[in-house]
Design an enzyme around this catalytic site. Structure first.
Site, PDB file in Angstrom:
ATOM      1  N   CYS A   2       0.854  -1.178   0.000  1.00  0.00           N
ATOM      2  CA  CYS A   2       0.000   0.000   0.000  1.00  0.00           C
ATOM      3  C   CYS A   2       0.897   1.237   0.000  1.00  0.00           C
ATOM      4  O   CYS A   2       2.106   1.134   0.204  1.00  0.00           O
ATOM      5  CB  CYS A   2      -0.856   0.000   1.245  1.00  0.00           C
ATOM      6  SG  CYS A   2      -1.731  -1.552   1.483  1.00  0.00           S
ATOM      7  N   ARG A  27       1.297   1.573  -5.995  1.00  0.00           N
ATOM      8  CA  ARG A  27       1.518   0.590  -4.934  1.00  0.00           C
ATOM      9  C   ARG A  27       0.242  -0.162  -4.568  1.00  0.00           C
ATOM     10  O   ARG A  27       0.287  -1.123  -3.801  1.00  0.00           O
ATOM     11  CB  ARG A  27       2.037   1.294  -3.671  1.00  0.00           C
ATOM     12  CG  ARG A  27       3.279   2.099  -3.880  1.00  0.00           C
ATOM     13  CD  ARG A  27       3.710   2.736  -2.577  1.00  0.00           C
ATOM     14  NE  ARG A  27       4.166   1.727  -1.651  1.00  0.00           N
ATOM     15  CZ  ARG A  27       5.403   1.262  -1.588  1.00  0.00           C
ATOM     16  NH1 ARG A  27       6.305   1.724  -2.420  1.00  0.00           N
ATOM     17  NH2 ARG A  27       5.737   0.346  -0.714  1.00  0.00           N
ATOM     18  N   TRP A  77      -3.772  -1.869  -1.251  1.00  0.00           N
ATOM     19  CA  TRP A  77      -3.740  -3.107  -2.037  1.00  0.00           C
ATOM     20  C   TRP A  77      -4.140  -4.192  -1.046  1.00  0.00           C
ATOM     21  O   TRP A  77      -3.371  -4.526  -0.143  1.00  0.00           O
ATOM     22  CB  TRP A  77      -2.335  -3.339  -2.577  1.00  0.00           C
ATOM     23  CG  TRP A  77      -2.222  -4.479  -3.535  1.00  0.00           C
ATOM     24  CD1 TRP A  77      -2.456  -4.438  -4.885  1.00  0.00           C
ATOM     25  CD2 TRP A  77      -1.838  -5.826  -3.244  1.00  0.00           C
ATOM     26  NE1 TRP A  77      -2.244  -5.672  -5.433  1.00  0.00           N
ATOM     27  CE2 TRP A  77      -1.869  -6.550  -4.459  1.00  0.00           C
ATOM     28  CE3 TRP A  77      -1.482  -6.507  -2.087  1.00  0.00           C
ATOM     29  CZ2 TRP A  77      -1.546  -7.892  -4.542  1.00  0.00           C
ATOM     30  CZ3 TRP A  77      -1.163  -7.855  -2.168  1.00  0.00           C
ATOM     31  CH2 TRP A  77      -1.197  -8.530  -3.388  1.00  0.00           C
ATOM     32  N   ASN A 103       1.165  -0.218   5.889  1.00  0.00           N
ATOM     33  CA  ASN A 103       1.596  -1.015   4.746  1.00  0.00           C
ATOM     34  C   ASN A 103       2.357  -2.201   5.310  1.00  0.00           C
ATOM     35  O   ASN A 103       3.259  -2.029   6.124  1.00  0.00           O
ATOM     36  CB  ASN A 103       2.517  -0.173   3.840  1.00  0.00           C
ATOM     37  CG  ASN A 103       3.157  -1.007   2.756  1.00  0.00           C
ATOM     38  OD1 ASN A 103       2.600  -2.016   2.324  1.00  0.00           O
ATOM     39  ND2 ASN A 103       4.345  -0.601   2.321  1.00  0.00           N
ATOM     40  N   GLY A 104       1.972  -3.426   4.907  1.00  0.00           N
ATOM     41  CA  GLY A 104       2.644  -4.614   5.432  1.00  0.00           C
ATOM     42  C   GLY A 104       1.607  -5.627   5.882  1.00  0.00           C
ATOM     43  O   GLY A 104       0.431  -5.514   5.537  1.00  0.00           O
ATOM     44  N   GLU A 483       9.926 -12.592 -20.410  1.00  0.00           N
ATOM     45  CA  GLU A 483       9.573 -11.209 -20.111  1.00  0.00           C
ATOM     46  C   GLU A 483       8.483 -10.699 -21.058  1.00  0.00           C
ATOM     47  O   GLU A 483       7.551 -10.017 -20.635  1.00  0.00           O
ATOM     48  CB  GLU A 483      10.833 -10.327 -20.186  1.00  0.00           C
ATOM     49  CG  GLU A 483      10.620  -8.859 -19.934  1.00  0.00           C
ATOM     50  CD  GLU A 483      10.040  -8.507 -18.557  1.00  0.00           C
ATOM     51  OE1 GLU A 483       9.945  -9.399 -17.703  1.00  0.00           O
ATOM     52  OE2 GLU A 483       9.657  -7.342 -18.377  1.00  0.00           O
ATOM     53  N   LYS A 487       4.909  -9.330 -19.738  1.00  0.00           N
ATOM     54  CA  LYS A 487       4.415  -7.978 -20.056  1.00  0.00           C
ATOM     55  C   LYS A 487       3.006  -8.055 -20.615  1.00  0.00           C
ATOM     56  O   LYS A 487       2.115  -7.323 -20.218  1.00  0.00           O
ATOM     57  CB  LYS A 487       5.282  -7.301 -21.123  1.00  0.00           C
ATOM     58  CG  LYS A 487       6.549  -6.614 -20.780  1.00  0.00           C
ATOM     59  CD  LYS A 487       6.500  -5.423 -19.894  1.00  0.00           C
ATOM     60  CE  LYS A 487       6.324  -5.784 -18.488  1.00  0.00           C
ATOM     61  NZ  LYS A 487       7.401  -5.945 -17.599  1.00  0.00           N
ATOM     62  N   GLU A 490       0.351  -9.255 -17.991  1.00  0.00           N
ATOM     63  CA  GLU A 490       0.159  -8.269 -16.921  1.00  0.00           C
ATOM     64  C   GLU A 490      -0.817  -7.169 -17.313  1.00  0.00           C
ATOM     65  O   GLU A 490      -1.673  -6.793 -16.529  1.00  0.00           O
ATOM     66  CB  GLU A 490       1.503  -7.546 -16.634  1.00  0.00           C
ATOM     67  CG  GLU A 490       2.401  -8.190 -15.643  1.00  0.00           C
ATOM     68  CD  GLU A 490       3.659  -7.362 -15.402  1.00  0.00           C
ATOM     69  OE1 GLU A 490       4.016  -7.196 -14.242  1.00  0.00           O
ATOM     70  OE2 GLU A 490       4.296  -6.866 -16.370  1.00  0.00           O
ATOM     71  N   HIS A 506       7.350 -31.694 -26.217  1.00  0.00           N
ATOM     72  CA  HIS A 506       7.141 -32.510 -25.014  1.00  0.00           C
ATOM     73  C   HIS A 506       5.824 -32.176 -24.316  1.00  0.00           C
ATOM     74  O   HIS A 506       5.648 -32.500 -23.152  1.00  0.00           O
ATOM     75  CB  HIS A 506       8.320 -32.334 -24.053  1.00  0.00           C
ATOM     76  CG  HIS A 506       9.615 -32.787 -24.647  1.00  0.00           C
ATOM     77  ND1 HIS A 506       9.857 -34.096 -24.971  1.00  0.00           N
ATOM     78  CD2 HIS A 506      10.716 -32.089 -25.018  1.00  0.00           C
ATOM     79  CE1 HIS A 506      11.064 -34.193 -25.497  1.00  0.00           C
ATOM     80  NE2 HIS A 506      11.610 -32.985 -25.545  1.00  0.00           N
ATOM     81  N   LYS A 606       3.163  -2.368  -7.834  1.00  0.00           N
ATOM     82  CA  LYS A 606       4.543  -2.273  -8.296  1.00  0.00           C
ATOM     83  C   LYS A 606       5.540  -2.740  -7.254  1.00  0.00           C
ATOM     84  O   LYS A 606       6.537  -3.385  -7.570  1.00  0.00           O
ATOM     85  CB  LYS A 606       4.853  -0.837  -8.689  1.00  0.00           C
ATOM     86  CG  LYS A 606       6.215  -0.708  -9.328  1.00  0.00           C
ATOM     87  CD  LYS A 606       6.302   0.472 -10.216  1.00  0.00           C
ATOM     88  CE  LYS A 606       7.547   0.427 -11.055  1.00  0.00           C
ATOM     89  NZ  LYS A 606       7.472  -0.608 -12.100  1.00  0.00           N
TER      90      LYS A 606
HETATM   91  C1  G6P Z   1       6.207  -6.482  -9.011  1.00  0.00           C
HETATM   92  C2  G6P Z   1       6.274  -5.563 -10.207  1.00  0.00           C
HETATM   93  C3  G6P Z   1       7.239  -6.123 -11.240  1.00  0.00           C
HETATM   94  C4  G6P Z   1       8.601  -6.365 -10.619  1.00  0.00           C
HETATM   95  C5  G6P Z   1       8.502  -7.253  -9.372  1.00  0.00           C
HETATM   96  C6  G6P Z   1       9.812  -7.279  -8.606  1.00  0.00           C
HETATM   97  O1  G6P Z   1       5.591  -7.676  -9.348  1.00  0.00           O
HETATM   98  O2  G6P Z   1       4.990  -5.394 -10.785  1.00  0.00           O
HETATM   99  O3  G6P Z   1       7.355  -5.204 -12.302  1.00  0.00           O
HETATM  100  O4  G6P Z   1       9.436  -6.965 -11.554  1.00  0.00           O
HETATM  101  O5  G6P Z   1       7.523  -6.729  -8.473  1.00  0.00           O
HETATM  102  O6  G6P Z   1      10.069  -5.990  -8.127  1.00  0.00           O
HETATM  103  P1  G6P Z   1      11.504  -5.385  -7.822  1.00  0.00           P
HETATM  104  O7  G6P Z   1      11.218  -3.987  -7.339  1.00  0.00           O
HETATM  105  O8  G6P Z   1      12.089  -6.241  -6.748  1.00  0.00           O
HETATM  106  O9  G6P Z   1      12.283  -5.419  -9.074  1.00  0.00           O
END
Ligand code: G6P
Length: 611
Positions: A2, A27, A77, A103-104, A483, A487, A490, A506, A606
């Protein structure tokens, strides 16, 4: 994950809190709330609303409805309790005189709640945070700081807290353990926030709270104490990020802005580290002696940062001839990893706050590993607990789906691989020179890819209606596919998987049928013929193929694939840095065409500071 913001000063607090929260929405964004001191009434005014921050902001007419010069705000969140008005923060104690934003996760909240219920304390929400507010009130006998201290001693778990008590209208209390919280020092005012971007418009002078710290914020300044309630002095650092770096600057989405910023971010990240044909890592703490004895390398990270590690493994093993393991932060913690004083542990994190990555770092450290982290956020927890930090200098990244942080992490890890190989004597002079020259060409070549974004937009318009998309590739292209697929899912919510193309036969090939879309990655020249065989395999089963390759192989690929995205030739060390860009753009345009909320995709956040 959060977002928290707090302000005490001379100006109206609510507009400052709402504006700060708008920068923290990345966040979490399922509900929001603020609490301020109502000085006239001697009470706290709390306003909360489910949904985006805008809902709350509209209700409060941008903050104009709340007359006060001190308060805290929160964007949520959900972890404990579904998103709702009542579960939003601030959470208040039964008398309404103590309000808490958090937050936590409070791990022992159930036991504490049972204890408080037994004492006759009524609860109104399903949150773990309400337990904190009620517990503080339970201990409160007129000294709020001491009540907070007593409550925190009983709390297990992670927290960043902002606390108001109606009896102390001239102070805000902050506390942190395992969740990020910073303090901001202004003229006649003080701030607290989960992240500097929330307060950058008001001050650049910040203090990173340490685990166990408590702080009292007043208009005159901030005092800190440790978990034993002993006064401590914490450093004030000057943040040099530009204020407008965290603004959209005319772009429709942060994600697009950040994709476009990549050449510049790479220049910032690489230029100071390459000079006169040599790689320069200032204050590099990896001694020759350590390197000589280094027996293995672990890379630990989560999400896209983990995908950077997947590419890094190929580079590091090829260049240094040392075994490299890549582990997810969340797995590393529970897998009894083989780490000792001869292990280099590379920790990768944009935010520097991801809880699983942080926990892995601490474990690796305990086992004796040497910790080198690649981090974007200066002064973050992971940076502070590492033996050595390499900052990516990508600038603030706001969109939940990472782009410029990924490319800069990747470029930096690749540069580190080359540096290690040079130190270990495992790279030839020719390759060293050729690779180093490629680093200098990278930003310019990336600009060429971005200049052709209309082609990608066209492909996105052809394929945005698919329900399921597979990414295939080998080696570097496989790591890149991970990746690209992440992307896409997500931000567009299309089901997508990435496979090492040799594995198709396989199992996964059974899912290929008439009309399935396969994104075939064939940028890595060494394995181009192999990927071509896989393209033929899926084509002959009816799949449509969107391919990615280099200009050299474009024609050959175009003979079989339905559409081809191309990137310029570049040394293989930097191929994934370049190859990821069309995949980022593809995901972006597909999500745009599907009308998705690109910067704030559902259920994601994020900065993930919970386990
Ligand atoms: C979240 C974000 C990702 C990121 C991951 C790890 O899932 O949405 O974009 O890669 O956390 O975050 P960090 O800050 O440790 O790279």
């Amino acid at each position: 994950m959060c977002g928290i913001v707090g302000y005490i000063g001379q100006e109206q607090a609510a507009p400052i809190l709402l504006e700060g929260l708008s920068r923290l929405e990345y966040r979490g964004y399922d509900s929001a709330g603020v609490a301020v001191f109502d000085q006239a009434a001697g009470t706290l005014a709390v306003r909360k609303a489910k949904g985006r921050l805008q809902v709350l902001s509209d209700q409060l007419h941008g903050g104009a409805d709340l007359n006060s010069t001190a308060g805290v705000g929160h964007t949520r969140w959900a972890t404990h309790g579904a998103p709702s008005d009542v579960n939003s923060h601030p959470q208040v104690s039964r008398s309404g005189r103590i309000a808490v934003v958090h937050n936590g996760i409070i791990e022992n909240y159930a036991a504490l709640k049972t204890f408080l219920l037994d004492q006759g304390v009524p609860f109104t929400s399903e949150t773990d945070t309400e337990v904190v507010a009620q517990l503080i009130e339970y201990f409160y006998e007129g000294d709020i700081l001491s009540a907070v201290g007593r409550a925190l001693r009983r709390i297990q778990g992670a927290y960043a807290l902002g606390i108001l008590c109606a009896d102390f209208p001239d102070q805000i209390i902050a506390a942190r353990k395992d969740s990020p919280l910073i303090l901001g020092h202004g003229e006649g005012c003080s701030f607290l926030a989960s992240d500097v971007t929330a307060i950058l418009r008001h001050t650049r002078r910040v203090t990173y709270m340490e685990d166990g710290d408590l702080a009292v914020l007043t208009r005159e300044g901030i005092t800190c104490c440790n978990s034993l309630m002993q006064p401590v002095r914490r450093k004030v650092v000057q943040v040099d990020w530009e204020v407008d770096a965290a603004e959209k600057g005319g772009y429709e989405h942060f994600m697009f802005k950040e994709i476009m910023e990549q050449p510049e971010a790479l220049r910032r990240c690489l230029s100071p580290r390459i000079s006169k044909g040599e790689i320069i890592f200032e204050d590099m703490a990896l001694s020759k002696d350590f390197l000589r004895r280094m027996s293995r390398i672990y890379i630990v990270a989560c999400g896209s940062s983990y995908h950077v590690g997947m590419v890094g493994k190929y580079h590091l093993e090829r260049l240094t001839r040392r075994p490299v393991e890549v582990a997810l932060g969340s797995e590393f913690r529970y897998m009894d990893p083989i780490v000792d004083q001869h292990t280099l542990v590379i920790v990768i994190s944009q935010s520097g706050e991801t809880l699983d990555t942080m926990a892995a770092l601490r474990q690796a450290r305990q086992l004796g590993g040497h910790i080198l982290s690649i981090v974007n956020v200066v002064g973050s927890s992971i940076a502070r607990e590492s033996d050595q930090v390499l900052y990516t200098w990508a600038g603030p990244e706001i969109a939940v789906a990472t782009t410029k942080a990924y490319t800069t992490q990747l470029a930096l890890l690749s540069l580190l691989a080359l540096w290690l190989a040079r130190e270990l004597g495992t790279v030839s002079q020719e390759e060293y020179r050729a690779a180093l020259a490629a680093f200098q060409e990278l930003p310019g070549k990336l600009e060429q890819v971005l200049a052709r974004r209309d082609d990608i937009q066209y492909f996105a318009s052809k394929y945005f209606n698919h329900n399921s998309i597979f990414f295939i590739g080998r080696n570097l292209d496989y790591a890149l596919g991970l990746e690209g697929s992440l992307k896409l899912k997500e931000i567009s919510y299309i089901h997508s998987e990435a496979y090492a193309s040799g594995e198709l036969k396989h199992g996964t090939i059974s899912l290929i049928e008439e009309g399935t879309l396969v994104v075939a990655l064939g940028a890595y020249s060494r394995l181009f013929p192999k990927v071509m065989s896989n393209v033929l395999e899926v084509k002959s089963r009816g799949a449509g193929v969107l391919a990615l390759t280099t200009q050299t192989h474009q024609e050959e690929m175009a003979r079989i694939a339905d559409a081809v995205m191309t990137i310029p030739e570049i040394h293989e060390l930097l191929l994934p840095c370049l190859g990821v860009v069309p995949l980022q753009l593809f995901a972006y345009y597909v999500a745009l065409m599907r009308g998705c909320d690109i910067d704030k995709p559902r259920n994601l956040a994020k900065s993930v500071t919970v386990e």
